[in-house]
Design a protein around this motif. Structure first.
Motif, PDB file in Angstrom:
ATOM      1  N   THR A 237       0.947  -1.128  -0.041  1.00 27.57           N
ATOM      2  CA  THR A 237       0.116   0.074   0.110  1.00 27.57           C
ATOM      3  C   THR A 237       0.809   1.192   0.000  1.00 27.57           C
ATOM      4  OG1 THR A 237      -0.109  -0.021   2.421  1.00 27.57           O
ATOM      5  CG2 THR A 237      -2.184  -1.228   1.052  1.00 27.57           C
ATOM      6  N   TYR A 238       2.014   1.111  -0.521  1.00 29.31           N
ATOM      7  CA  TYR A 238       2.714   2.495  -0.763  1.00 29.31           C
ATOM      8  C   TYR A 238       2.346   3.366  -1.581  1.00 29.31           C
ATOM      9  CZ  TYR A 238       6.900   1.798   2.160  1.00 29.31           C
ATOM     10  OH  TYR A 238       7.807   1.281   3.448  1.00 29.31           O
ATOM     11  N   LEU A 239       2.350   4.625  -1.431  1.00 33.19           N
ATOM     12  CA  LEU A 239       2.169   5.779  -2.345  1.00 33.19           C
ATOM     13  C   LEU A 239       3.396   6.555  -2.434  1.00 33.19           C
ATOM     14  CD1 LEU A 239      -1.633   6.637  -2.029  1.00 33.19           C
ATOM     15  CD2 LEU A 239      -0.539   5.675  -3.915  1.00 33.19           C
ATOM     16  N   PRO A 240       3.587   7.515  -3.294  1.00 34.40           N
ATOM     17  CA  PRO A 240       4.955   8.172  -3.124  1.00 34.40           C
ATOM     18  C   PRO A 240       5.021   8.929  -1.817  1.00 34.40           C
ATOM     19  CG  PRO A 240       3.785   8.389  -5.484  1.00 34.40           C
ATOM     20  CD  PRO A 240       2.956   7.426  -4.477  1.00 34.40           C
ATOM     21  N   GLU A 241       3.769   9.673  -1.669  1.00 29.82           N
ATOM     22  CA  GLU A 241       3.824  10.427  -0.409  1.00 29.82           C
ATOM     23  C   GLU A 241       4.394   9.645   0.825  1.00 29.82           C
ATOM     24  OE1 GLU A 241       0.148  12.003   1.221  1.00 29.82           O
ATOM     25  OE2 GLU A 241      -0.833  10.684   0.326  1.00 29.82           O
ATOM     26  N   TYR A 242       3.986   8.393   0.841  1.00 30.30           N
ATOM     27  CA  TYR A 242       4.313   7.510   2.259  1.00 30.30           C
ATOM     28  C   TYR A 242       5.621   7.056   1.850  1.00 30.30           C
ATOM     29  CZ  TYR A 242       3.744   4.537   6.023  1.00 30.30           C
ATOM     30  OH  TYR A 242       3.948   3.663   7.169  1.00 30.30           O
ATOM     31  N   PHE A 243       6.199   6.800   0.687  1.00 32.34           N
ATOM     32  CA  PHE A 243       7.690   6.612   0.397  1.00 32.34           C
ATOM     33  C   PHE A 243       8.452   7.677   0.992  1.00 32.34           C
ATOM     34  CE2 PHE A 243      11.508   6.294  -2.340  1.00 32.34           C
ATOM     35  CZ  PHE A 243      11.847   5.104  -2.171  1.00 32.34           C
ATOM     36  N   ILE A 244       8.219   8.970   0.391  1.00 36.41           N
ATOM     37  CA  ILE A 244       8.969  10.230   0.964  1.00 36.41           C
ATOM     38  C   ILE A 244       8.985  10.168   2.377  1.00 36.41           C
ATOM     39  CG2 ILE A 244       8.883  12.646   0.991  1.00 36.41           C
ATOM     40  CD1 ILE A 244       7.239  12.220  -1.723  1.00 36.41           C
ATOM     41  N   TRP A 245       7.911  10.117   3.284  1.00 34.76           N
ATOM     42  CA  TRP A 245       8.110   9.916   4.652  1.00 34.76           C
ATOM     43  C   TRP A 245       9.029   9.012   5.160  1.00 34.76           C
ATOM     44  CZ3 TRP A 245       6.924  12.070   9.126  1.00 34.76           C
ATOM     45  CH2 TRP A 245       7.017  11.205  10.360  1.00 34.76           C
ATOM     46  N   ILE A 246       8.841   7.708   4.615  1.00 32.98           N
ATOM     47  CA  ILE A 246       9.517   6.570   5.333  1.00 32.98           C
ATOM     48  C   ILE A 246      10.931   6.669   5.111  1.00 32.98           C
ATOM     49  CG2 ILE A 246      10.169   4.211   4.982  1.00 32.98           C
ATOM     50  CD1 ILE A 246       7.644   4.337   6.771  1.00 32.98           C
ATOM     51  N   GLN A 247      11.450   7.498   3.772  1.00 34.42           N
ATOM     52  CA  GLN A 247      12.992   7.487   3.496  1.00 34.42           C
ATOM     53  C   GLN A 247      13.406   8.804   4.226  1.00 34.42           C
ATOM     54  OE1 GLN A 247      14.562   5.392   2.187  1.00 34.42           O
ATOM     55  NE2 GLN A 247      13.106   3.967   1.289  1.00 34.42           N
ATOM     56  N   GLN A 248      12.690   9.747   4.409  1.00 32.18           N
ATOM     57  CA  GLN A 248      13.012  11.113   4.982  1.00 32.18           C
ATOM     58  C   GLN A 248      13.224  10.666   6.541  1.00 32.18           C
ATOM     59  OE1 GLN A 248      13.986  14.228   5.326  1.00 32.18           O
ATOM     60  NE2 GLN A 248      13.106  14.596   7.608  1.00 32.18           N
ATOM     61  N   GLY A 249      12.057   9.932   7.306  1.00 26.34           N
ATOM     62  CA  GLY A 249      11.958   9.944   8.752  1.00 26.34           C
ATOM     63  C   GLY A 249      12.746   8.756   9.193  1.00 26.34           C
ATOM     64  N   GLN A 250      12.176   7.548   8.595  1.00 22.37           N
ATOM     65  CA  GLN A 250      12.772   6.357   9.318  1.00 22.37           C
ATOM     66  C   GLN A 250      14.021   5.615   8.686  1.00 22.37           C
ATOM     67  OE1 GLN A 250       9.393   7.594  10.411  1.00 22.37           O
ATOM     68  NE2 GLN A 250      10.297   5.907  11.568  1.00 22.37           N
ATOM     69  N   MET A 251      14.278   5.911   7.332  1.00 27.25           N
ATOM     70  CA  MET A 251      15.429   5.334   6.598  1.00 27.25           C
ATOM     71  C   MET A 251      16.856   6.395   6.582  1.00 27.25           C
ATOM     72  SD  MET A 251      14.383   2.457   6.366  1.00 27.25           S
ATOM     73  CE  MET A 251      12.858   1.489   6.253  1.00 27.25           C
ATOM     74  N   ASN A 252      16.328   7.537   7.118  1.00 22.43           N
ATOM     75  CA  ASN A 252      17.517   8.533   7.049  1.00 22.43           C
ATOM     76  C   ASN A 252      18.053   8.585   5.659  1.00 22.43           C
ATOM     77  OD1 ASN A 252      18.971  10.471   8.354  1.00 22.43           O
ATOM     78  ND2 ASN A 252      20.480   9.161   8.946  1.00 22.43           N
ATOM     79  N   ARG A 253      17.113   8.817   4.789  1.00 21.58           N
ATOM     80  CA  ARG A 253      17.881   8.752   3.523  1.00 21.58           C
ATOM     81  C   ARG A 253      17.149  10.101   2.723  1.00 21.58           C
ATOM     82  NH1 ARG A 253      19.287   4.455  -0.793  1.00 21.58           N
ATOM     83  NH2 ARG A 253      20.074   6.270  -1.595  1.00 21.58           N
ATOM     84  N   PRO A 254      17.450  11.242   3.033  1.00 18.92           N
ATOM     85  CA  PRO A 254      16.536  12.467   2.731  1.00 18.92           C
ATOM     86  C   PRO A 254      16.988  12.887   1.251  1.00 18.92           C
ATOM     87  CG  PRO A 254      18.469  13.072   4.352  1.00 18.92           C
ATOM     88  CD  PRO A 254      18.237  11.683   4.279  1.00 18.92           C
ATOM     89  N   ALA A 255      18.290  12.443   0.938  1.00 15.97           N
ATOM     90  CA  ALA A 255      18.175  12.907  -0.679  1.00 15.97           C
ATOM     91  C   ALA A 255      17.414  11.976  -1.668  1.00 15.97           C
ATOM     92  CB  ALA A 255      19.932  12.689  -0.700  1.00 15.97           C
TER      93      ALA A 255
END
Lengths: 286, 275
Positions: A237-255
């Protein structure tokens, strides 16, 4: 007198400063950021590496596939409120009541809607209990990767069709009633009235609802996803906005998140430019 | 005639069922909040034997929903007041005063309308961290103001365009400065638009979860919606407490809707037909 000449600038300055500094500038910053590295390569220019990573990422691929699914479901999400608005406009018994009840979920937060449906759609929850009594199910609404996205989109449509309904009704208010009466006198059936009078008469409203519904699907489902599925099961159930949130907030991959943001922005831009052209036509006509 | 009357009722029945499906989930949640855990597990659908407020009081006090509620009220109030102030000032200038660059500035606002928060989330988090505003109330208020200001400026500009310039000319001849016109004419005349834009902004801010999650990491700064998401993890076995938290978060919106439904719908359609 000089103070008077400056007055308009003083009046707009706070709003313009905030919009430039915290809306337009971050956009440029983010696009720029998407061409730099994460972690060890923090700050270094890495060209298109993030975009290559992004399109190879299975979760982002799922997110894009789900955007495709949303586009496919879009006509349904527009047709339901359109049809209901037609009936309300034609004054079915209880139309006032229907109007205010249907609009209500649209003002609730996706978090509240998601929390309520978490209860209702739980595997051992009420909906499956009802299905069980008529010999159906149980369906693992939020736990089956083939079902979960449909469940979430269904809840989103349930929660937002009232918004589109109200917009449709505002469109109906501008429709020429005499045309409808004439069609009725001529003995036109309801499908004929819809096809030959209502759809042509409301074309602008319909286009507008298409665009805003699409934007809503792309940018206001985060709360539902966060509460109902957290992107699962199996990332379905990923959507782009959720992917952005996870990479920024949880995975520490802001770029990498910035690259996903840029892709989302391009999608939005296409939708937004469509809206702008509609707007310009609307301004010309009025 | 009788044929159309019958068909109207034939349509009304499924529409009535849909209306039921629209309100039932909230009624169900309200009913669950009044039950004990045992009653819920034994029978999910039975009516609560009485209107019992224990779960709701418990969620308010011991689970922290009261604290989160207060956080939300403070942040939303500050954000809405600032939005209306800045939005009406800019709207007045952009609609009623001719000055160099006004159309460029208006187009800038229009462009900002098309930037959703998700797209600028990463740089926003950086900028806010650099400013030391993460996990502070002013920080969250500022991000809300930035998020909903383009929309507010746009609607206020459209509204103020409908005020005849003669009124402003007359006030100027009476010796009012531009600021005097804003305070004595534009603010009072803008009341209907300010009310409707204010309600919409209050809803947007109250209902937001993404910005609040990003800006307020610590538990005591949670807004109500973030509180509900946290509740889901902690009380997944205690459904009545969970339902009570949901109800507390939904109650203000429900009240607002019952009394100001007209204004909300008008605001939505104004946003729709104008932007």
């Amino acid at each position: 007198m000089r103070g008077e000449r400056l007055a308009p600038y003083v009046l707009v300055a706070p709003a313009i400063l905030i919009i430039v500094a915290l809306r337009l500038w971050p956009l440029a910053l983010g696009v720029n950021f998407s061409f730099t590295g994460d972690g060890d390569r923090d700050g270094a220019v890495v060209g298109l590496d993030n975009y290559i990573d992004l399109f190879r990422d299975p979760l982002f691929q799922t997110a894009l596939r789900n955007v495709g699914l949303l586009v496919l479901l879009l006509p349904i999400a527009v047709a339901i409120p359109g049809l209901l608005a037609t009936f309300i406009y034609l004054r079915v018994p209880g139309h006032r009541f229907f109007r205010s009840v249907y609009f209500f979920p649209a003002v609730l937060s996706p978090v509240i809607v998601g929390a309520i449906f978490n209860l209702l759609l739980a595997f051992d929850g009420p909906l499956n209990a009802v299905l069980g009594t008529v010999g159906l199910g149980p369906v693992d609404w939020l736990g089956d990767p083939d079902v979960a996205m449909f469940a979430v989109v269904g809840v989103h449509i349930w929660a937002t069709f009232g918004m589109a309904l109200v917009v449709f009704l505002a469109g109906f208010a501008t429709l020429d009633g005499a045309l409808l009466d004439a069609a009725r006198v001529d003995g036109a059936s309801l499908p004929q009235v819809i096809w030959h009078v209502i759809i042509p008469g409301l074309s602008r409203t319909i286009q507008f609802v298409f665009v805003t519904t699409m934007i809503g699907m792309l940018t206001s489902m985060f709360g539902l996803l966060y509460v109902m599925t957290s992107g699962g099961p199996e990332g379905s159930t990923y959507l782009p906005e959720y992917f952005i949130w996870i990479q920024q907030g949880q995975m520490n991959r802001p770029a990498l998140a910035s690259a996903a943001s840029t892709v989302l922005f391009v999608i939005m831009l296409v939708v937004g430019l469509l809206q702008l052209s509609l707007l310009r036509r609307a301004v010309k006509e009025s | 005639m009788s044929r159309t009357r019958t068909s109207r009722w034939l349509v009304a029945v499924p529409m009535g069922l849909l209306a039921l499906a629209t309100i039932y989930p909230l009624l169900f949640t309200g009913n669950v909040a009044m039950k004990t855990r045992r009653e819920y597990v034994l029978d999910r659908f039975s009516l609560a034997p009485a209107a019992r407020w224990d779960n709701i009081v418990g969620a308010w006090t011991s689970v922290g929903m009261g604290r989160y509620f207060l956080n939300s009220v403070v942040v939303v109030t500050a954000a809405v007041v600032l939005l209306l102030l800045l939005g009406s000032m800019a709207g007045f200038a952009l609609s009623q005063i001719r000055f160099r660059g006004s159309s460029v500035l208006f187009l800038g606002c229009l462009a900002a309308l098309f930037i959703p928060f998700q797209v600028i989330m990463v740089p926003m988090a950086r900028v806010m961290a650099d400013l030391g505003l993460i996990d502070t109330y002013p920080g969250l208020v500022l991000v809300y103001v930035a998020q909903f200001l383009p929309f507010t400026v746009f609607l206020m500009t459209s509204f103020y365009r409908t005020i005849p310039p003669e009124i402003i000319d007359a006030a100027r001849i009476d010796g009012n400065s531009v600021y005097g016109v804003y305070r004595r004419i534009m603010l009072p005349m803008g009341t209907p638009a300010l009310l409707s834009v204010g309600i919409l902004n209050a809803l947007f801010c109250w209902n937001d979860v993404l910005i609040a999650l990003l800006m307020m990491p610590s538990a005591e700064h949670r807004t109500l919606m973030v509180g509900v998401t946290a509740l889901r993890g902690q009380y997944s076995a205690d459904i009545p407490t969970f339902a009570s938290g949901v109800l507390i978060a939904a109650a203000p919106v429900l009240l607002l809707y019952l009394f100001l439904q007209r204004q909300i719908a008008d605001g939505v359609t104004a946003g729709a037909t104008k932007g």
